[in-house]
Design an enzyme around this catalytic site. Structure first.
Site, PDB file in Angstrom:
ATOM      1  N   HIS A 155      35.399 -33.214  26.465  1.00 14.85           N
ATOM      2  CA  HIS A 155      35.802 -32.570  25.301  1.00 14.85           C
ATOM      3  C   HIS A 155      34.885 -32.004  24.362  1.00 14.85           C
ATOM      4  O   HIS A 155      35.142 -31.703  23.051  1.00 14.85           O
ATOM      5  CB  HIS A 155      37.024 -33.375  24.474  1.00 14.85           C
ATOM      6  CG  HIS A 155      38.186 -34.104  25.266  1.00 14.85           C
ATOM      7  ND1 HIS A 155      39.049 -33.605  25.715  1.00 14.85           N
ATOM      8  CD2 HIS A 155      37.911 -35.317  25.648  1.00 14.85           C
ATOM      9  CE1 HIS A 155      39.910 -34.600  26.403  1.00 14.85           C
ATOM     10  NE2 HIS A 155      39.112 -35.799  26.353  1.00 14.85           N
ATOM     11  N   SER A 276      16.812  -9.720  18.381  1.00 14.04           N
ATOM     12  CA  SER A 276      17.827  -8.756  17.908  1.00 14.04           C
ATOM     13  C   SER A 276      17.134  -7.780  17.261  1.00 14.04           C
ATOM     14  O   SER A 276      15.842  -7.855  16.824  1.00 14.04           O
ATOM     15  CB  SER A 276      18.486  -9.798  16.756  1.00 14.04           C
ATOM     16  OG  SER A 276      19.083  -8.640  15.661  1.00 14.04           O
ATOM     17  N   GLU A 289      23.957 -15.625  28.859  1.00 10.11           N
ATOM     18  CA  GLU A 289      25.209 -15.074  28.434  1.00 10.11           C
ATOM     19  C   GLU A 289      25.791 -13.900  29.571  1.00 10.11           C
ATOM     20  O   GLU A 289      26.965 -13.814  29.909  1.00 10.11           O
ATOM     21  CB  GLU A 289      25.237 -14.305  27.113  1.00 10.11           C
ATOM     22  CG  GLU A 289      25.121 -15.364  25.952  1.00 10.11           C
ATOM     23  CD  GLU A 289      24.637 -14.611  24.802  1.00 10.11           C
ATOM     24  OE1 GLU A 289      24.799 -15.465  23.685  1.00 10.11           O
ATOM     25  OE2 GLU A 289      24.236 -13.552  24.578  1.00 10.11           O
TER      26      GLU A 289
END
Ligand code: ARG
Length: 460
Positions: A155, A276, A289
């Protein structure tokens, strides 16, 4: 320019040509198409269906086309409908009449079925190599991290201690099964459809055993209608690739979590990270990603193929031309992801210290504390409650279980003695997990030896 002008009185409309053509994407089958044609031409000569001179001219002409495409001398010409028409037209331009005999006893339906099988077979071999390389990277990291303790999660909550080697071992197992699935698909696809003709075989005395052998197949296919309409092997391959993509996506999700500011279990190499445009401090795990994101398109490719094939009557239907782009896309995407993820992992730094610190927090030794009581005669359910109360106490004080005092332990249960500290140390918690398949070093060393063997034999 089409192969089938005879019964037509008009050229196809330009929009129809554009809609119908496949050369823009099936041009990548040129090598397979030419190899298939060489085998077919040789067989026609051996069987006396064409003269030996014609068969020789075909072989020489086709070899020339292959090397001219490869060297860039010969470019694909958009006026042709597909790779099959293109190669045949160039051959005829180059060797004359003999070129026009190449298509004897063959249809584009068995030709395209052959080309795709040859292509997919080659790509499965390439994928197998990439999976092997990724498994090699995982194995190296595992070998270096047999004692790198970390929390195992359920979990996404800290659960019980494991090691990085054990955690990555789970991925080793997944990618090893993926290799097996692709090998299965390859084994089943390895029957040669060439000679099935349009759908009903042919009246020429073809030697299908010969062409099958020449092209590295185990045997010719048994049913001509199935031969031209079977795309099961594509569905199988894309299913296997969807599962590879799922595994990569899960692994990358973990890398993303581990690379987050909160976790810091892993430091990705600058060469595998991006920045970025606005936030100077950022170092983003874009590769992980994207690999996670590309899973979606691989699933899409599989679903696209399955839906295209659903409800198609036997035998060939032009719908099947729609098998190519999803198949190519899934293969290209998974190949890219495999090599990038392997590069990302092999250059990453795993932070032993941070992982161990994280494992110290979160009460992942609570089960072991309960087991300590169980071994000394306390029923497990009672032990669970006793340790639960100790966890509550430690949580309130903001300390780990092993930072509670001997008095705290004894107040919870008189069965606790000084041995509890060693029993719930991280090292003990891992090293006592000796059941088959568990993370203790001794078990992982056995697993790694087995993995080495599997990799060595290319069987992983
Ligand atoms: N481009 C076609 C395909 O990919 C080749 C087979 C064409 N056969 C036909 N009967 N029109 O399926």
């Amino acid at each position: 320019m089409a192969l089938w002008g005879g019964r037509f009185t008009k050229d196809t409309d330009a929009s129809v040509h554009r809609f119908n053509e496949s050369l823009s994407f099936d041009c990548r089958l040129y090598r397979q198409d030419i190899m298939g044609s060489i085998a077919h031409g040789k067989m026609l000569g051996r069987q006396g269906i064409v003269s030996v001179e014609d068969a020789d001219a075909m072989a020489v002409g086709l070899e020339g086309i292959l090397s001219d495409i490869e060297s860039g001398v010969l470019e694909f010409d958009a006026q042709y409908e597909d790779i099959h028409s293109f190669v045949e037209a160039v051959l005829t331009e180059r060797i004359g009449e003999a070129g026009k005999r190449l298509h004897t006893g063959r249809s584009r339906n068995d030709q395209v079925a052959l080309d795709m099988k040859l292509y997919v077979r080659d790509e499965i071999d390439a994928l197998d190599g990439l999976l092997g390389a990724l498994l090699g990277v995982l194995l190296e990291i595992m070998e270096a991290h047999l004692d790198t303790y970390m929390p195992g999660f359920t979990h996404l909550q800290k659960a019980q201690p494991v090691t990085l080697a054990h955690h990555l071992g789970a991925y080793f197992e997944m990618f090893a099964r993926d290799r097996g699935r692709l090998a299965d698909a390859r084994r089943r696809l390895n029957e040669c459809p060439l000679g099935a003709g349009a759908l009903a075989g042919t009246t020429y005395p073809l030697d299908r055993e010969y062409t099958a052998r020449e092209l590295g197949f185990d045997r010719p296919t048994r049913n001509s209608m199935d031969s031209v309409s079977d795309r099961d092997y594509l569905a199988e391959t894309l299913s296997a690739l969807a599962i590879v993509a799922m595994h990569l996506s899960r692994l990358c999700e973990e890398v993303i979590i581990w690379n987050s500011n909160e976790y810091r279990f892993i430091e990705l190499d600058d060469a595998y990270s991006t920045g970025s445009s606005i936030m100077p401090q950022k170092k983003n795990p874009d590769i992980a990603e994207l690999a996670r994101g590309k899973c979606g398109r691989v699933y899409g490719d599989l679903v696209s193929l399955l839906v295209t094939m659903k409800g198609l009557p036997l035998a060939y239907d032009k719908d099947m031309q729609e098998d190519k782009e999803p198949a190519f896309d899934a293969i290209d995407t998974v190949k890219d992801c495999l090599s990038l993820v392997a590069g990302m992992l092999s250059t990453a730094v795993f932070r032993k210290d941070v992982m161990a610190r994280s494992a110290k927090q979160g009460f992942i030794n609570a089960t072991d504390a309960a087991d300590y009581l169980v071994v000394r005669g306390v029923p497990f359910r009672d032990a669970h409650g006793i340790v639960g109360s100790l966890v509550l106490l430690a949580e309130r004080r903001g300390v780990a279980l092993d930072e509670l005092s001997p008095e705290d332990f004894r107040a919870a249960s008189p069965v606790f003695d000084g041995g509890i500290y060693d029993a719930i140390s991280l090292k003990t918690c891992v090293e006592k997990r000796l059941s088959a398949g568990a993370p203790a070093r001794a078990r992982m060393e056995e697993a790694i030896e087995a993995y080495r063997g599997m990799l060595g034999q290319g069987k992983a």
